[in-house]
Design a protein around this motif. Structure first.
Motif, PDB file in Angstrom:
ATOM      1  N   ALA A 101       0.816  -1.211   0.000  1.00  0.00           N
ATOM      2  CA  ALA A 101       0.000   0.000   0.000  1.00  0.00           C
ATOM      3  C   ALA A 101       0.849   1.260   0.000  1.00  0.00           C
ATOM      4  CB  ALA A 101      -0.932  -0.005   1.215  1.00  0.00           C
ATOM      5  N   ALA A 102       1.963   1.255   0.743  1.00  0.00           N
ATOM      6  CA  ALA A 102       2.846   2.426   0.793  1.00  0.00           C
ATOM      7  C   ALA A 102       3.631   2.527  -0.504  1.00  0.00           C
ATOM      8  CB  ALA A 102       3.788   2.321   1.991  1.00  0.00           C
ATOM      9  N   VAL A 103       3.424   3.620  -1.230  1.00  0.00           N
ATOM     10  CA  VAL A 103       4.030   3.767  -2.557  1.00  0.00           C
ATOM     11  C   VAL A 103       5.539   3.916  -2.435  1.00  0.00           C
ATOM     12  CG1 VAL A 103       4.134   5.210  -4.618  1.00  0.00           C
ATOM     13  CG2 VAL A 103       1.934   4.760  -3.502  1.00  0.00           C
ATOM     14  N   PHE A 104       6.269   3.134  -3.235  1.00  0.00           N
ATOM     15  CA  PHE A 104       7.724   3.216  -3.230  1.00  0.00           C
ATOM     16  C   PHE A 104       8.173   4.472  -3.974  1.00  0.00           C
ATOM     17  CE2 PHE A 104       7.036  -1.413  -2.827  1.00  0.00           C
ATOM     18  CZ  PHE A 104       7.782  -1.651  -1.679  1.00  0.00           C
ATOM     19  N   PRO A 105       9.156   5.185  -3.458  1.00  0.00           N
ATOM     20  CA  PRO A 105       9.634   6.388  -4.157  1.00  0.00           C
ATOM     21  C   PRO A 105      10.416   6.038  -5.416  1.00  0.00           C
ATOM     22  CG  PRO A 105      10.984   5.943  -2.221  1.00  0.00           C
ATOM     23  CD  PRO A 105       9.844   4.967  -2.177  1.00  0.00           C
ATOM     24  N   ALA A 106      10.509   7.019  -6.317  1.00  0.00           N
ATOM     25  CA  ALA A 106      11.316   6.845  -7.520  1.00  0.00           C
ATOM     26  C   ALA A 106      12.751   6.522  -7.147  1.00  0.00           C
ATOM     27  CB  ALA A 106      11.263   8.108  -8.372  1.00  0.00           C
ATOM     28  N   ALA A 107      13.384   5.688  -7.943  1.00  0.00           N
ATOM     29  CA  ALA A 107      14.776   5.240  -7.777  1.00  0.00           C
ATOM     30  C   ALA A 107      14.920   4.124  -6.740  1.00  0.00           C
ATOM     31  CB  ALA A 107      15.722   6.386  -7.454  1.00  0.00           C
ATOM     32  N   THR A 108      13.813   3.616  -6.184  1.00  0.00           N
ATOM     33  CA  THR A 108      13.889   2.452  -5.304  1.00  0.00           C
ATOM     34  C   THR A 108      14.485   1.288  -6.095  1.00  0.00           C
ATOM     35  OG1 THR A 108      11.979   3.128  -3.989  1.00  0.00           O
ATOM     36  CG2 THR A 108      12.569   0.806  -3.925  1.00  0.00           C
ATOM     37  N   PRO A 109      15.508   0.610  -5.570  1.00  0.00           N
ATOM     38  CA  PRO A 109      16.156  -0.463  -6.336  1.00  0.00           C
ATOM     39  C   PRO A 109      15.283  -1.711  -6.453  1.00  0.00           C
ATOM     40  CG  PRO A 109      17.113  -0.303  -4.148  1.00  0.00           C
ATOM     41  CD  PRO A 109      16.186   0.859  -4.291  1.00  0.00           C
ATOM     42  N   LEU A 110      15.523  -2.486  -7.503  1.00  0.00           N
ATOM     43  CA  LEU A 110      14.833  -3.744  -7.768  1.00  0.00           C
ATOM     44  C   LEU A 110      15.846  -4.878  -7.774  1.00  0.00           C
ATOM     45  CD1 LEU A 110      12.569  -2.500 -10.701  1.00  0.00           C
ATOM     46  CD2 LEU A 110      11.936  -2.691  -8.290  1.00  0.00           C
ATOM     47  N   TYR A 111      15.392  -6.056  -7.365  1.00  0.00           N
ATOM     48  CA  TYR A 111      16.287  -7.210  -7.255  1.00  0.00           C
ATOM     49  C   TYR A 111      15.652  -8.434  -7.913  1.00  0.00           C
ATOM     50  CZ  TYR A 111      18.661  -4.322  -3.788  1.00  0.00           C
ATOM     51  OH  TYR A 111      19.316  -3.299  -3.159  1.00  0.00           O
ATOM     52  N   SER A 112      16.506  -9.326  -8.386  1.00  0.00           N
ATOM     53  CA  SER A 112      16.080 -10.576  -8.994  1.00  0.00           C
ATOM     54  C   SER A 112      17.009 -11.692  -8.542  1.00  0.00           C
ATOM     55  CB  SER A 112      16.118 -10.466 -10.524  1.00  0.00           C
ATOM     56  OG  SER A 112      16.021 -11.736 -11.127  1.00  0.00           O
ATOM     57  N   PRO A 113      16.505 -12.919  -8.348  1.00  0.00           N
ATOM     58  CA  PRO A 113      17.386 -14.038  -8.008  1.00  0.00           C
ATOM     59  C   PRO A 113      18.517 -14.224  -9.002  1.00  0.00           C
ATOM     60  CG  PRO A 113      15.098 -14.656  -7.716  1.00  0.00           C
ATOM     61  CD  PRO A 113      15.090 -13.319  -8.369  1.00  0.00           C
ATOM     62  N   ALA A 114      18.285 -13.838 -10.251  1.00  0.00           N
ATOM     63  CA  ALA A 114      19.321 -13.993 -11.276  1.00  0.00           C
ATOM     64  C   ALA A 114      20.507 -13.071 -11.031  1.00  0.00           C
ATOM     65  CB  ALA A 114      18.729 -13.712 -12.655  1.00  0.00           C
ATOM     66  N   PHE A 115      20.334 -12.018 -10.205  1.00  0.00           N
ATOM     67  CA  PHE A 115      21.405 -11.059  -9.962  1.00  0.00           C
ATOM     68  C   PHE A 115      21.868 -11.061  -8.505  1.00  0.00           C
ATOM     69  CE2 PHE A 115      19.674  -9.735 -13.934  1.00  0.00           C
ATOM     70  CZ  PHE A 115      20.681  -9.071 -14.604  1.00  0.00           C
ATOM     71  N   GLY A 116      21.300 -11.942  -7.699  1.00  0.00           N
ATOM     72  CA  GLY A 116      21.742 -12.056  -6.315  1.00  0.00           C
ATOM     73  C   GLY A 116      21.519 -10.779  -5.530  1.00  0.00           C
ATOM     74  N   GLU A 117      22.569 -10.331  -4.835  1.00  0.00           N
ATOM     75  CA  GLU A 117      22.474  -9.136  -3.996  1.00  0.00           C
ATOM     76  C   GLU A 117      22.615  -7.842  -4.787  1.00  0.00           C
ATOM     77  OE1 GLU A 117      21.921  -9.178  -0.624  1.00  0.00           O
ATOM     78  OE2 GLU A 117      21.588 -11.326  -0.883  1.00  0.00           O
ATOM     79  N   GLN A 118      22.910  -7.944  -6.074  1.00  0.00           N
ATOM     80  CA  GLN A 118      23.096  -6.760  -6.916  1.00  0.00           C
ATOM     81  C   GLN A 118      21.753  -6.329  -7.505  1.00  0.00           C
ATOM     82  OE1 GLN A 118      25.843  -7.339 -10.113  1.00  0.00           O
ATOM     83  NE2 GLN A 118      25.519  -5.316 -10.997  1.00  0.00           N
ATOM     84  N   ALA A 119      21.458  -5.037  -7.441  1.00  0.00           N
ATOM     85  CA  ALA A 119      20.213  -4.521  -8.005  1.00  0.00           C
ATOM     86  C   ALA A 119      20.187  -4.712  -9.515  1.00  0.00           C
ATOM     87  CB  ALA A 119      20.041  -3.049  -7.657  1.00  0.00           C
ATOM     88  N   CYS A 120      19.024  -5.034 -10.053  1.00  0.00           N
ATOM     89  CA  CYS A 120      18.880  -5.235 -11.499  1.00  0.00           C
ATOM     90  C   CYS A 120      18.123  -4.097 -12.162  1.00  0.00           C
ATOM     91  CB  CYS A 120      18.180  -6.559 -11.781  1.00  0.00           C
ATOM     92  SG  CYS A 120      16.464  -6.628 -11.193  1.00  0.00           S
ATOM     93  N   GLY A 121      17.697  -3.095 -11.391  1.00  0.00           N
ATOM     94  CA  GLY A 121      16.956  -1.985 -11.966  1.00  0.00           C
ATOM     95  C   GLY A 121      16.422  -1.070 -10.888  1.00  0.00           C
TER      96      GLY A 121
END
Length: 400
Positions: A323-343
């Motif tokens: 419900a709480a809107v994430f601010p712009a530039a919040t990092p995204l993660y994927s199992p394919a990239f581990g601990e490194q943000a993918c976007g």
């Protein structure tokens, strides 16, 4: 601090959140009205730059990623302003104004509508030279352009563009404070309900997609099939708000932002400035890139991204149950990239439930769960974009 437009709307039943008009009490109802009819919304998340002068066309053509020199009066286009490294400093919608007839030598001076600024081409602010007559005195038409961009970037971009004017006959002004910004948005933006709203505003016709029309004191910008931006002198906001209230449903900025997100059109803000190459925000699908024009800042990187390898990051439409809107530039993660943000998140706003967003991330991560804010955060649900992405263009290389 709330803007004068926000303070005015706050007295008409709206709800303020973080100094902006969030909604008019029932956001779910506003979403329902948008889906079946038409709303008029607070659209003051944009700023407005005015660029005028004899060299304005060539100047902007050399700065932006599209063919500005080909713009006809009244025609607009999406574009980008990039760093030398090819990253977007701002996403733009710009148009060339239809000029009013300029004064011939000997005629009395016209009075511009607002603070010495001629919205339709009158009263162009070009510094006079002691030995050279003003272009108005020569009977010439001076090109005037307007640039829509994120409100929190307007002054920054004005200053940066001004650094490169040098001796060019160009004047760049931030005129955001002189105008109010309202949005007409919804499924019926060109239908019967808008006809009623159009009558209330005294408009005869609608501009075509990506065109701009001015009538009376209202400038109408056709940003998309579901969104028309109304730009009007700030002092006329009360009367136009009253007229629109007779035929359409009022809405807050959240609904206006939701409409842009559903269109798949990102707004680069201060939080995401200098973070993304234009293709990573689908600007090639939106007409924001011209690969046939000459040099502009970042062109080499933009061209390499297209021709020398696959575009490895794209903009996606998605929703999230948080419900709480994430601010712009919040990092995204994927199992394919581990601990490194993918976007990262580009834009997000509330939906009926949870939130809806535009997110840019690595295409190789799209087949895996995409988590928000941390590797084990909330998972995104991807939605179809309303447009097709261009096919990758990788030339066949001859092996030596």
């Amino acid at each position: 601090m709330p803007s004068p437009q926000t303070l005015f709307l706050a007295g008409h039943g709206s709800r303020i959140v973080d100094d902006l008009i969030a909604d008019f009490g029932d956001y779910a109802t506003e979403c329902d009205v948008f889906d079946r009819s038409l709303c008029f919304a607070d659209a003051s998340d944009v700023g407005l730059l005015r660029v005028s002068g004899a060299d304005a066309t060539a100047f902007l053509h050399n700065q932006f990623s599209t063919n500005v020199s080909a713009l006809m009066p009244g025609q607009g286009q999406y574009s980008t302003y990039n760093s030398p490294k090819g990253r977007m400093l701002a996403s733009l919608f710009l148009w060339r104004e239809k000029p009013s007839p300029l004064l011939q030598a000997g005629e009395g001076k016209k009075h511009p509508p607002l603070q010495g600024e001629g919205w339709g081409g009158d009263g162009v602010s070009v510094p006079p030279s002691p030995s050279t007559p003003l272009p108005q005195e020569r009977g010439e038409k001076i090109p005037v352009f307007f640039i829509l961009l994120a409100a929190d970037l307007a002054e920054t971009i004005r200053k940066r563009l001004s650094m490169y004017v040098l001796r060019a006959k160009v004047t760049i002004e931030d005129v955001s404070a002189s105008y109010a910004f309202l949005g007409l948005c919804g499924a019926d933006v060109s239908g019967a309900v808008f006809t009623q709203a159009k009558t209330c505003l005294g408009l005869d016709t609608l501009p075509k997609l990506h065109h701009v029309q001015m009538q009376n004191d209202i400038t109408v910008v056709a940003l998309s099939p579901t969104r028309l931006l109304l730009i009007l002198p700030s002092e006329t906001l009360p009367e136009h708000w009253a007229m629109l209230s007779q035929s359409t449903h009022p809405a807050g900025r959240h609904l206006w932002q939701r409409a842009a997100i559903l269109d798949g059109i990102p707004l680069i803000t201060a939080a995401t400035s200098d973070r993304l190459i234009p293709q990573f925000a689908n600007q090639d699908a939106l007409g924001g890139l011209d690969f046939q024009k000459g040099c502009y800042p970042g062109q080499e990187i933009v061209a390499r991204t297209r021709y020398l390898g696959r575009i490895k990051e794209r903009l996606y439409l998605a929703r999230c149950d948080e419900a709480a809107v994430f601010p712009a530039a919040t990092p995204l993660y994927s199992p394919a990239f581990g601990e490194q943000a993918c976007g990262l998140i580009v834009n997000a706003t509330p939906d009926r439930q949870g939130q809806i967003m535009l997110a840019s991330f690595q295409t190789s991560a799209a087949d895996n769960p995409i988590h928000v804010a941390r590797p084990d955060g909330s998972v995104l649900t991807l939605l179809p974009l309303p447009y097709e992405l261009p096919a990758d263009e990788i030339p066949n290389r001859v092996k030596l």
